[in-house]
Design a protein around this motif. Structure first.
Motif, mmCIF file in Angstrom:
data_model
loop_
_atom_site.group_PDB
_atom_site.id
_atom_site.type_symbol
_atom_site.label_atom_id
_atom_site.label_comp_id
_atom_site.label_asym_id
_atom_site.label_seq_id
_atom_site.Cartn_x
_atom_site.Cartn_y
_atom_site.Cartn_z
ATOM 1 N N ILE A 19 -54.765 -13.150 44.205
ATOM 2 C CA ILE A 19 -53.378 -12.733 44.017
ATOM 3 C C ILE A 19 -52.946 -11.886 45.213
ATOM 4 O O ILE A 19 -53.681 -10.998 45.653
ATOM 5 C CB ILE A 19 -53.223 -11.940 42.693
ATOM 6 C CG1 ILE A 19 -51.755 -11.577 42.422
ATOM 7 C CG2 ILE A 19 -54.078 -10.677 42.684
ATOM 8 C CD1 ILE A 19 -51.522 -11.011 41.020
ATOM 9 N N PRO A 20 -51.789 -12.165 45.829
ATOM 10 C CA PRO A 20 -51.313 -11.344 46.953
ATOM 11 C C PRO A 20 -51.185 -9.876 46.567
ATOM 12 O O PRO A 20 -50.794 -9.546 45.436
ATOM 13 C CB PRO A 20 -49.957 -11.962 47.293
ATOM 14 C CG PRO A 20 -50.091 -13.394 46.868
ATOM 15 C CD PRO A 20 -50.921 -13.341 45.608
ATOM 16 N N ALA A 21 -51.497 -8.995 47.508
ATOM 17 C CA ALA A 21 -51.602 -7.553 47.236
ATOM 18 C C ALA A 21 -50.262 -6.857 47.051
ATOM 19 O O ALA A 21 -50.206 -5.673 46.708
ATOM 20 C CB ALA A 21 -52.373 -6.874 48.364
ATOM 21 N N ILE A 22 -49.173 -7.569 47.269
ATOM 22 C CA ILE A 22 -47.834 -7.047 47.003
ATOM 23 C C ILE A 22 -46.997 -8.225 46.529
ATOM 24 O O ILE A 22 -47.236 -9.375 46.922
ATOM 25 C CB ILE A 22 -47.213 -6.381 48.257
ATOM 26 C CG1 ILE A 22 -45.898 -5.672 47.919
ATOM 27 C CG2 ILE A 22 -47.036 -7.371 49.397
ATOM 28 C CD1 ILE A 22 -45.361 -4.798 49.063
ATOM 29 N N GLY A 23 -46.056 -7.954 45.629
ATOM 30 C CA GLY A 23 -45.236 -9.035 45.099
ATOM 31 C C GLY A 23 -43.764 -8.691 45.125
ATOM 32 O O GLY A 23 -43.375 -7.528 45.292
ATOM 33 N N TYR A 24 -42.943 -9.697 44.953
ATOM 34 C CA TYR A 24 -41.494 -9.521 44.915
ATOM 35 C C TYR A 24 -41.029 -9.637 43.469
ATOM 36 O O TYR A 24 -41.201 -10.665 42.817
ATOM 37 C CB TYR A 24 -40.809 -10.588 45.773
ATOM 38 C CG TYR A 24 -39.294 -10.525 45.744
ATOM 39 C CD1 TYR A 24 -38.628 -9.431 46.280
ATOM 40 C CD2 TYR A 24 -38.539 -11.542 45.171
ATOM 41 C CE1 TYR A 24 -37.241 -9.353 46.248
ATOM 42 C CE2 TYR A 24 -37.159 -11.483 45.140
ATOM 43 C CZ TYR A 24 -36.516 -10.380 45.680
ATOM 44 O OH TYR A 24 -35.143 -10.297 45.643
#
Length: 282
Positions: A19-24
């Motif tokens: 999972i990407p470490a930052i999300g929108y």
């Protein structure tokens, strides 16, 4: 370590996926504005979009992904089972409806949005998620807004043969909302903790401590709050519809808050800007 993170960094989930470490985040973005805003987020480097049935904007997120020119495998898309769809049969229907609405063959993550409806409904929704995961409709599953008593109820169910794994726990988290007990419970079990409303809906951006720290690093108060999340070991989901701010929210990997700054942001305050289902007794 947050200091080693970049916009491209990922965390490994208990499900085995990354999972990407930052999300929108797209909470409170109108359905008519979501496609354009999500497209801008993908353009500046976000690869993680956090939606929900309750937001009524899954369709816009799906269109932004489809028109991004990126491979679907490069983007992490989340939705959530709403309180009105708790229970086994209703959650099964909600999952299939969301796939159609977003125009997706699968979601990367589906969360139970809140622990409402009572034990039978909660565990029924979890059963539906486990089945959807086995069927390839969703890759990872988790919960949002669960108190420790709800988490322990679910853990007992899983360990007694209910199946699945809690890959993600999502909560409102920022320096003015102390959920340290829940964070500790989740992180002890290697569950990724996502922070929604990491900017407290902008209500705290004028706080003197944020202004001071921002000047020190030549960063905005919002960037300081996102960086705090990262250094707390959280996965922040900042939301904005303004292109400049969407980009600024990605520019948080070129500085590191000192231990002193982190301590000054440890307010111990408990002031939700949204709902707080973690305290629900049912």
């Amino acid at each position: 370590m947050a200091s080693k993170l970049t916009l491209q960094s990922k965390h490994r989930l208990l499900s085995g996926y990354d999972i990407p470490a930052i999300g929108y985040g797209v909470y409170m973005i109108s359905p008519s504005s979501t496609e354009k805003a999500a497209a801008e987020a993908l353009k500046v480097g976000f690869r993680h979009v956090d939606s929900a049935i309750m937001y009524r904007n899954e369709k816009g997120c799906g269109r932004a992904i489809q028109n991004s020119g990126l491979n679907r495998s490069e983007i992490f898309l989340t939705t959530k089972i709403p309180p009105g769809s708790m229970g086994y049969q209703q959650s099964k229907k909600a999952i299939d409806s969301s796939l159609r609405e977003a125009g997706q063959e699968y979601f990367d993550l589906i969360l139970i949005h809140a622990p409402y409806g009572g034990k039978e409904a909660r565990l029924g929704s979890w059963k539906a998620l486990v089945e959807a995961q086995k069927a390839g409709k969703v890759r990872s599953i988790g919960v949002s807004n669960y108190g420790i008593h709800h988490l322990e109820e679910l853990e007992e169910y899983i360990q007694s043969g209910g199946g699945g794994e809690i890959s993600v726990g999502q909560y409102e988290l920022h320096p003015w909302l102390d959920h340290s007990d829940i964070i500790a419970w989740l992180q002890k079990r290697n569950i990724v903790v996502e922070a929604y409303s990491p900017l407290a809906h902008g209500e705290r951006l004028d706080e003197p401590v944020l202004q001071s720290i921002g000047k020190k690093y030549n960063k905005t108060p919002a960037q300081v709050m996102i960086r705090w999340s990262l250094q707390m070991g959280l996965l922040p989901l900042p939301k904005s519809v303004t292109p400049q701010r969407i980009r600024e929210n990605t520019e948080v990997f070129d500085f590191e808050l000192s231990a002193e700054d982190m301590k000054s942001l440890d307010t111990g305050e408990y002031s939700p800007t949204d709902w707080d289902p973690t305290v629900d007794d049912d």
